[in-house]
Design an enzyme around this catalytic site. Structure first.
Site, PDB file in Angstrom:
ATOM      1  CG  ASP A  29      -0.328  -0.187   2.305  1.00 21.92           C
ATOM      2  OD1 ASP A  29       0.841  -1.035   2.523  1.00 21.92           O
ATOM      3  OD2 ASP A  29      -0.711   0.358   3.524  1.00 21.92           O
TER       4      ASP A  29
ATOM      5  CD  GLU B  76       3.159  -0.782   7.853  1.00 20.73           C
ATOM      6  OE1 GLU B  76       3.387  -1.094   8.894  1.00 20.73           O
ATOM      7  OE2 GLU B  76       3.308   0.057   6.971  1.00 20.73           O
ATOM      8  CD  GLU B  77       2.711   3.398   5.750  1.00 24.95           C
ATOM      9  OE1 GLU B  77       2.621   3.818   6.980  1.00 24.95           O
ATOM     10  OE2 GLU B  77       3.832   3.167   5.119  1.00 24.95           O
TER      11      GLU B  77
ATOM     12  CG  HIS C  72       5.643   8.006   6.165  1.00 26.80           C
ATOM     13  ND1 HIS C  72       4.569   7.664   7.123  1.00 26.80           N
ATOM     14  CD2 HIS C  72       6.130   6.700   5.784  1.00 26.80           C
ATOM     15  CE1 HIS C  72       4.568   6.448   7.057  1.00 26.80           C
ATOM     16  NE2 HIS C  72       5.250   6.009   6.441  1.00 26.80           N
TER      17      HIS C  72
END
Length: 392
Positions: free
Chosen positions: A80, A137-138, A362
């Site tokens: 993702d 996962e995020e 990020h």
């Protein structure tokens, strides 16, 4: 020819996959096109493909040709992206405004695809390799969903392994540690209610701003006076909302929010208990009421000892002993933790830094370093082949 040397010769192909994924990011449980792309590639190499878990997960099953063992090993990559506007201005930038692969999951997916292709072509092992392409996962907890939906019942693994890129380490290096690798990620919300009124007559009010300020101050001592110096924890208050534009009104309520990160399960439990006690005690002292909402996040990702040693030795064989380092546990979260709660295994870090000042995870300026794709793929190949080596 070593697996790494052979994989390096194919890196233009792997880079093509990675950049395609980067241009077409999808976020938690929406990885429909991503999983279609992964499944098509796996099927083109003769890999048995299973779909349907956690909405968009893909599991490739590769059976070895040496012997007839049913022993299994799991290799996991996350798929993702994040809700971030990309600012790299690269030719392969995201085509979807507001979504971007800012954590390198496009690279993780491509490395596992490269390993799957090599393993499917060679099948130089005795047993079964399960290549796990996980969604969400995020923050979505896709790993938790897969485990709860019976992943290990359907795909029995002796051990399961994960990997993450790290822009703060030189490209081609690796790092690992026994025990906690990442932190648990609990969050909290507080609503403190007092008695509002005129700022000129504070004695007729219950001042929730002063009360909330004291709560914030008191919480800062939880880590320093309750967590052993040899352990680690983080408590951050990230939200403090109160009042209006009126500068002569004491508000009725205040809202606070933040996160608590811990490495050990017992520290996690202690911090929640102490947190609730401190918040209520301070609020009671002011005569205020407090509502606490506690949200359990990811648990700590904990590597098991034997599997950590095994992974470390494989990493040394791939990149060289002088390029494998101890890893200092990070206070970020990682939902591979759910796999490691259910099965033995280990999570390793792959350096991908080009300079001493690469954009971090990020960041809207982040991009995965395609030069390390063969390195990560070779690690997966050697790990699977070594774990499932035919018995003498």
């Amino acid at each position: 020819m070593s697996a790494l040397a052979k994989l390096k010769e194919q890196n233009a192909e792997f880079t093509g996959w990675r950049r395609h994924l980067h241009q077409n990011p999808e976020t938690a449980f929406e990885e429909v096109k991503t999983s279609d792309y992964v499944a098509r590639l796996l099927e083109s190499w003769g890999v048995e493909v299973h779909r349907g878990m956690a909405k968009t997960a893909v599991v490739g099953v590769i059976k070895g040709k040496k012997g007839n063992s049913t022993r299994g090993i799991g290799l996991r990559a996350d798929m993702d992206a994040l809700n971030i506007f990309e600012e790299t201005n690269l030719p392969h930038s995201s085509k979807t405004p507001g979504k971007m692969h800012a954590c390198g999951h496009d690279g993780h997916t491509s490395m596992l695809l490269a390993a799957a292709k090599h393993l499917a072509e060679t099948r130089d092992f005795d047993g079964v390799v399960y290549t796990i392409f996980q969604p969400a996962e995020e923050g979505g907890g896709g790993g938790d969903v897969m485990v709860r939906e019976g992943f290990f019942d359907k795909f029995p693994c002796e051990a399961v392994f994960g990997m993450h890129n790290w822009p703060w380490m030189p490209a081609g290096t690796m790092a690992i540690c026994e025990g906690a690798v990442s932190a648990s990620t609990d969050t909290f919300e507080l609503k403190i209610t007092g008695k509002g009124g005129h700022a000129a007559f504070p004695h007729d009010t219950i001042d929730v701003i002063v009360c909330a300020s004291q709560i914030v101050s008191a919480l800062q001592h939880l880590v320093s006076r309750n967590v052993a110096p040899s352990d680690s924890a983080v408590l951050s208050v990230c939200k403090f909302q109160a009042g209006t534009q009126a500068l002569n009104v004491l508000p009725e309520t205040v809202e606070l929010g933040g996160t608590i990160r811990t490495l050990k399960p017992e520290t996690r439990e202690m911090m929640e208990q102490k947190f609730r006690h401190v918040v209520k005690t301070v609020a009671d002292a002011f005569g205020a009421q407090v509502e606490v909402k506690w949200h359990k996040g990811y648990p700590s990702c904990i590597n098991t000892p034997a599997e950590t040693d095994f992974a470390r030795n494989v990493a040394k064989a791939v990149v060289g002993e002088d390029k494998v380092f101890p890893f200092t546990p990070m206070m970020g979260g990682e939902d591979f933790a759910y796999f490691l709660e259910a099965c033995k295994g280990a999570y390793i870090i792959l350096g991908q830094g080009k300079t001493d000042n690469d954009p971090g995870l990020h960041s809207p300026h982040y991009d995965f370093n395609d030069e390390v794709l063969p390195v990560g793929a070779a690690y997966w190949v050697e790990l699977a082949q070594s774990w499932l080596a035919p018995k003498a």
